[in-house]
Structures are given as C-alpha cells and as structure tokens.
Write an enzyme that holds these catalytic residues in place. Structure first.
Site, PDB file in Angstrom:
ATOM      1  N   TYR A 387       5.629   5.154   0.852  1.00  0.00           N
ATOM      2  CA  TYR A 387       4.751   4.237   0.111  1.00  0.00           C
ATOM      3  C   TYR A 387       5.579   3.664  -1.029  1.00  0.00           C
ATOM      4  O   TYR A 387       6.075   4.411  -1.869  1.00  0.00           O
ATOM      5  CB  TYR A 387       3.545   5.002  -0.441  1.00  0.00           C
ATOM      6  CG  TYR A 387       2.478   4.110  -1.034  1.00  0.00           C
ATOM      7  CD1 TYR A 387       1.478   3.571  -0.232  1.00  0.00           C
ATOM      8  CD2 TYR A 387       2.470   3.806  -2.391  1.00  0.00           C
ATOM      9  CE1 TYR A 387       0.498   2.749  -0.765  1.00  0.00           C
ATOM     10  CE2 TYR A 387       1.479   2.982  -2.926  1.00  0.00           C
ATOM     11  CZ  TYR A 387       0.502   2.457  -2.108  1.00  0.00           C
ATOM     12  OH  TYR A 387      -0.464   1.641  -2.638  1.00  0.00           O
ATOM     13  N   TYR A 490      -7.114   9.251   0.236  1.00  0.00           N
ATOM     14  CA  TYR A 490      -6.765   8.652  -1.055  1.00  0.00           C
ATOM     15  C   TYR A 490      -6.978   9.650  -2.195  1.00  0.00           C
ATOM     16  O   TYR A 490      -6.352   9.559  -3.226  1.00  0.00           O
ATOM     17  CB  TYR A 490      -7.634   7.416  -1.334  1.00  0.00           C
ATOM     18  CG  TYR A 490      -7.315   6.185  -0.507  1.00  0.00           C
ATOM     19  CD1 TYR A 490      -6.355   6.201   0.499  1.00  0.00           C
ATOM     20  CD2 TYR A 490      -7.973   4.985  -0.753  1.00  0.00           C
ATOM     21  CE1 TYR A 490      -6.084   5.059   1.238  1.00  0.00           C
ATOM     22  CE2 TYR A 490      -7.705   3.840  -0.026  1.00  0.00           C
ATOM     23  CZ  TYR A 490      -6.761   3.877   0.981  1.00  0.00           C
ATOM     24  OH  TYR A 490      -6.491   2.749   1.700  1.00  0.00           O
TER      25      TYR A 490
END
Ligand SMILES: [Zn+2]
Ligand SMILES: [Zn+2]
Ligand SMILES: [Zn+2]
Length: 533
Positions: A387, A490
């Site tokens: 990421y 998340y």
C-alpha cells in the site's frame, strides 16, 4: 479598480483553424455547472476561476465547451457527472466500448435549444470590466452543425441585441437544468474512461474493467510506484541502511547465511524461534524477555535462533509464502537490503521485489464502488502488493481529515507498528507518519474492506533502525481462487467468534449513538455492520 486581464489563454481568441489544439487549462476552471446537447454535441458549462479567487459573483465568467476542449480538465467533468441524479435517461449501462451510445436518440435540438436563456454562447461582454459586469449570453448561431466550435471565450463588445445579460449568480438557471436532465453525458464518459485507461498504462501488470456502468475511477488520482514524502517527512537513504555481513554471503547453500537462524544481522530484531533454543541459550533468552517489556519489537535477540519469514521453493516455480508464524502473529518482517552481503538470491527478499501477480481494478456490482481482484490463483501466505501513497505528518493528516470528513479515513494508514518501541519514547500514535492513498497510490488503494477479509497487511522493514517508515505489504491469508475480490479489514481487528460478532452488532444497532455511523456493506457472515467504531 484597475482593469482585470482575462486569463492568458484567452487573450488571443482562437480562430477556427486553431480548434484542434485549443484546450482549457486546468488552472482556469473553477467547476463544471451544467451540460447540454447542442447540434448533436455534448457541451459543458464551465465556471471560470477569476484572479483574486472570488467565486460565483455577479461577474463570474461562464462558457460552454465540448469534451475535446476539456481534455485537460476531465476530472472536473467527472465530478460533475458523478453528482447528477442516477435516474437520468442515459444512466442505463452501455457496455464498453460505449460507442453505441453515440447513436442513441435524445430529445431533438429544437426542444433543447428552445429556452431563451441557454440558446447560445455565454460570453464575457467586455474583459476590461470583467470584475464588475455580469456575464452575457450571445444568442448568435453556433455555426457548423456537429463541430466543436470554441464558444464563449471571445472578448466581444456586446452592443449586439442578440446578446442577453444574465446574472451569473443564478447559473445554471431552470431552463439549463431542464435541458441537462435530458442531455446525454456519454461523450464525456467515453473520454473519461479513455483517459483513465491511458493513466493505467504506466502501471505494470494492472488492468481495469467495468461491466456495471459507464464510470471510471477518479481521474483525480495519480499512480505512483513508491511512497511520496510530504512536507516534514524524512526517510534515510537506501544506501545508508545497515546490511548483514559474515556469515551471510552470496553463495550460501540452503539453511545457511541469512537463513542461518542466529547470525544474520538483518534478523537482529526478528522473532525468536523458541523451538530452536538450546540449553546454552536460556540465560540470553531470559534477558531477551526482560528487554521485550521495555523495547517491544526492538528487544535485543542477537545470538538467539530467529524465525525466518519466508518459505521459498528451490526452483521458485511455487510462489514464496509467508511463514505461518508471521501470518498469524503479524510480527514485523525484516528483509535484507542493498547493503547486505548475501546478494540477490537471498530468500529474505520478497516484498522488495514488488508485485508479480496481475491485478484488475473493477466496478463492484453491489454498490461498493471499485474493487480489486487477481487474475491468477493466490496461495495462502503469498505476497500481493504494498500500500503506497503520500507519507504525511500527523498534523497534515489531521488537516486533510478536517477538510474531507469521515470518508477520508478509508485511505489513511498509520505507520504506528513501532510506536512505543523507540528508545527515547519519541514515537507515539500522535506523531507517527500516516500514508494517504486517496490522491496518489497504487492499485491496492482500490481494495475494499471486509469484516472477514482474505488479505491482511503486514509490516516489512528493510532498515531495522528506521521505525517511522516501513512497507505495508498485503499477503493472502487464505487460498484465493482467480477473479475473487481481494479484501482487507480497514479496522484491522483480530478474528472473532461469530456469536460474539452477532451479539455486539445487535447491541450497536439498538444504540442511538450508532445511528449516523457509516454502515459496512461487506456482506461477510461476520460483518460488524458498522465500518468505523
Ligand atoms: Zn543476512
Ligand atoms: Zn540476506
Ligand atoms: Zn541482510
């Protein structure tokens, strides 16, 4: 008040010969406020940015433009289209490529241009008075049918009776809005999709597809290949990283060198392998456990046997996988670096080699926006990608969060794994760096949340002395068949029992404090029902 100059791109009104090259500059556009079909051409009403920053005053400049003139400003068009009501006549899905929609029938031009206020160009009447005078609409004919005339940018003096004054504060007016409700946006959608496709060409091994509607991911997004450091963010050069030396060397055989579980300096802070402890290690190990209480992941484990992070097949046909211990414990993974003596073949180099699996960004069919899948089978423990994004200070992150509201949280990732491990206690959750993938990032930025994910994020460090910046690497936590949507949690919560999840979510649903919280639509059996808690 001194006369206000028009934006420089307008000083010489383009002649018809210059049409093919005329483009509005991004810096001149404030917003797209309406659209229409004019002589079979989609046109978009641009509100200009005026020097001094005032917006939507009586003297704001507006002009109509076709898509080719807006090719540098398509993200504005995209923002405008995304806010249109979803029940529009042309909102029905047309398969990509959407060329067929060009032939679809829409209301005739006479109906659309019948209203008095939107039948021609909007032209600023006199540039010298642009800050005081209202915008005007010229009713003059548009010229050739179906072409793309440059409209609304000529600085004509308007004593022409065909020019009508309008109050710019009231634009778009009701007639324009009525036209817009009927006018297609398909030319814009095609241009937006083509532009996204072109952006994606720079990203290795990545495609996108949309079998659901005619939208494309945001054009206001830049694909990058490494972290982009924001203001006030520092990172040591890769050349300065401390590498491992003797006994690590390039020609080591299996179970030697960096895999030798006691001596590789890169594994200095790696997890201790209790199963390999020998009688003589016990005093050292007791010291290590004591250090752990104060130094956490930085506890000194020199000389003790370590857990090697990866299982790498000899022929490398089977993908490297993260060892079960790391997969489950989520202990930081230390890879070798540029300055190690072990060389390229060292098995402690997986994430640093980058993604090797083909990813596809796709539009989900159940309203969860864009998602990501892998075209190939992934095995449990296989590395997918990292990421990336802008690395920001905590202050900058707070500033952006305040501006953007709660949805912003979806793109923020705190680099807080080592908080509390810093010997000076300087690194805390309030001052660690944060990765923001909203406007810059890689394909993983499109991975959706699930309360029962098939991927997880792991900490991978190449520089054991840098606690602030490390890689956020996604690994598959189960075998994932090809074309299965990839997800991660998340909220990064540990796996919970189903009964426990059910009890908690029902309590939350009954709690008024949760009424306005963002609902989770992941659809997992163990869905917690609310995304942020
Ligand atoms: Zn080594
Ligand atoms: Zn190595
Ligand atoms: Zn090394």
């Amino acid at each position: 008040m001194p006369p206000v100059s028009p934006p420089s791109s307008l000083r010489s009104p383009p002649t018809s010969g210059a049409r093919t090259t005329y483009r509005l500059r991004v810096s001149d556009v404030s917003k797209i406020v309406c659209h229409r079909l004019q002589n079979s051409t989609e046109e978009y009403l641009v509100r200009w940015k005026i020097a001094g920053g005032s917006t939507n005053t009586k003297s704001t400049i507006y002009s109509w433009h076709c898509i080719s003139e807006l090719s540098k400003c398509l993200h504005y068009v995209q923002e405008y289209i995304e806010k249109l009501p979803k029940s529009r006549p042309d909102a029905a899905f047309v398969a990509i490529p959407a060329a067929a929609s060009r032939k679809r029938k829409f209301s005739s031009d006479s109906q659309i241009t019948g209203s008095s206020s939107s039948s021609g160009n909007l032209t600023p009447r006199d540039w010298a008075h642009v800050s005081r005078e209202p915008s005007v609409i010229s009713r003059k004919d548009r010229g050739e049918k179906g072409t793309c005339p440059v409209s609304g940018v000529t600085a004509e003096q308007s004593n022409d009776p065909a020019v009508q004054e309008v109050d710019a504060r009231k634009l778009p007016d009701q007639f324009m809005l009525k036209d817009a409700a009927q006018a297609p946006v398909s030319a814009a959608e095609r241009a937006i999709q083509a532009t996204f496709q072109a952006k994606l060409r720079s990203v290795k091994n990545t495609e996108w597809e949309n079998h659901v509607d005619n939208t494309a991911p945001s054009l206001n997004f830049t694909f990058i290949s490494d972290f982009v450091l924001g203001e006030g963010v520092y990172r040591s050069d890769a050349d300065a990283h401390v590498g491992c030396e003797n006994p690590c060397r390039p020609n080591m055989g299996q179970n030697l060198g960096c895999e030798y579980p006691r001596d590789c300096a890169c594994l200095e802070y790696a997890a201790v392998d209790k199963d390999l402890l020998k009688e003589g290690d016990m005093a050292r190990y007791a010291q290590y456990l004591e250090d752990w209480d104060t130094d956490g992941f930085l506890a000194d484990s020199r000389g003790l046997p370590k857990r090697f992070p990866y299982r790498v097949s000899k022929d490398r046909i089977v993908p490297s996988t993260l060892m079960k211990f790391y997969l489950e414990q989520r202990y930081p993974i230390y890879e070798c670096n540029l300055n190690c003596d072990c060389g390229k073949v060292c098995k402690s180099r997986v994430v640093q080699k980058g993604r090797e699996v083909p990813l596809v960004i796709f539009k989900t069919s159940n309203g969860r926006g864009w998602g990501v899948y892998c075209k190939e089978q992934l095995v449990k423990g296989e590395f997918i990608d990292t990421y990336i994004g802008e690395v920001l200070t905590n202050e900058e992150t707070n500033r952006r969060e305040e501006l953007a509201g709660k949805d912003k949280a979806s793109y923020l990732y705190s680099l807080d794994k080592f908080c509390g491990d810093d010997p000076n206690n300087d690194l805390t959750k309030d001052n660690c760096y944060v990765v923001d993938g909203q406007h810059m990032g890689g394909p993983t930025r499109f991975i959706n949340h699930s309360c029962e994910p098939n991927c997880q994020q792991y900490t991978v460090s190449y520089n054991k002395h840098d606690l602030r910046i490390y890689d956020l690497a996604f690994f598959a936590v189960e075998d994932i068949p090809p074309r299965t949507e990839l997800t991660f949690d998340y909220m990064d919560q540990d796996e919970a029992e189903l009964e426990d999840v059910m009890r908690k979510r029902e309590a939350k649903a009954a709690d008024p404090a949760y009424r306005d919280k963002q609902r989770c639509n992941c659809g997992a059996r163990k869905c917690r029902w609310y995304l942020w808690e």
